[in-house]
Design an enzyme around this catalytic site. Structure first.
Site: not given
Length: 239
Positions: A12, A203, A37, A171, A201, A111-112
């Site tokens: 996240e 959002g 992915k 990010g 930014p 990546g994950a």
């Protein structure tokens, strides 16, 4: 930048939106782009995953490829084990990226989770993929407290494997940054041992695709195809 691996300091942190911005800027420059992915976790069959989001934001000229999908929101190795299916191996990812690279100007491998999240029970990670591909890794980091430690740890892991870090991108930059966020703009490049190459930014992923594509060049430095000016941005944040 024929193949670029995008990793994060954790989950996240904005990897998918950064990947979408990279794809949008690169495609707008007339280059053909593929987003790969290797392992999508936590998404049920038929539900849109990270690749879908990249293509949605960057445009359908981008080729999106997902190698494996596991329903549990866990590390790929654990999610594959719980699903009773074979995990994704670094050699499979490298082969897929090489195949895409033969047909596209740029391949972005997202990546994950973080760099050393396991793909399989042998301990293979995204770092192994980057080493096989002999490509650079772009590090997506958080803006606030704690980011310097995780950024430095990730950079050290890359260095230990002789994998070059292309740079670091924040990010998600808050609408009202505090002292930690502003100071981190200066400290993040030192922690990463690589330049600050962009700030997205908060959002950004909720913007309309058209607005996202129009704004993306202003979030990324020229090294990534954009027009973002690191020194100017830092100066403005300092007031």
């Amino acid at each position: 930048m024929s193949v670029l691996v995008v990793t994060g300091t954790g989950t996240e942190v904005g990897k998918t939106v950064v990947t979408a911005a990279l794809a949008a800027v690169t495609a707008a420059g007339g280059w053909s782009v593929a987003a790969l992915k290797p392992a999508q976790t936590g998404v049920a069959p038929g539900e849109p995953g990270d690749v879908h989001e990249v293509v949605r934001l960057a445009g359908d000229t981008v080729t999106g490829v997902e190698l494996a999908r596991f329903p549990d929101p866990l590390a790929p190795a654990t999610a594959a084990r719980r699903a009773g299916v074979s995990p994704v191996r670094p050699t499979e990812v490298a082969e897929a990226a090489a195949k895409l690279s033969a047909a596209h100007d740029v391949v972005l491998v997202e990546g994950a989770g973080g760099l050393l999240v396991r793909f399989d029970d042998e301990g293979s990670t995204l770092a192994d993929v980057a080493a096989l591909l002999r490509c650079r890794v772009l590090l997506v980091a958080q803006a606030g407290l704690g980011t310097l430690n995780t950024t430095a740890l990730t950079a050290e892991a890359l260095k230990a494997r002789d994998v070059p870090c292309a740079g670091v991108v924040v990010g998600s930059w808050p609408h009202e940054p505090g002292l930690a966020e502003v100071c981190n703009l200066t400290d993040l490049p030192e922690a990463a041992g690589a330049p600050l190459l962009g700030v997205l930014p908060e959002g950004a992923g909720r913007m309309t695709p058209e607005a996202f594509r129009g704004a993306a060049p202003g979030w990324l430095a020229p090294e990534l195809g954009g027009v973002w000016d690191a020194a100017g941005f830092v100066a403005r944040q300092r007031g």
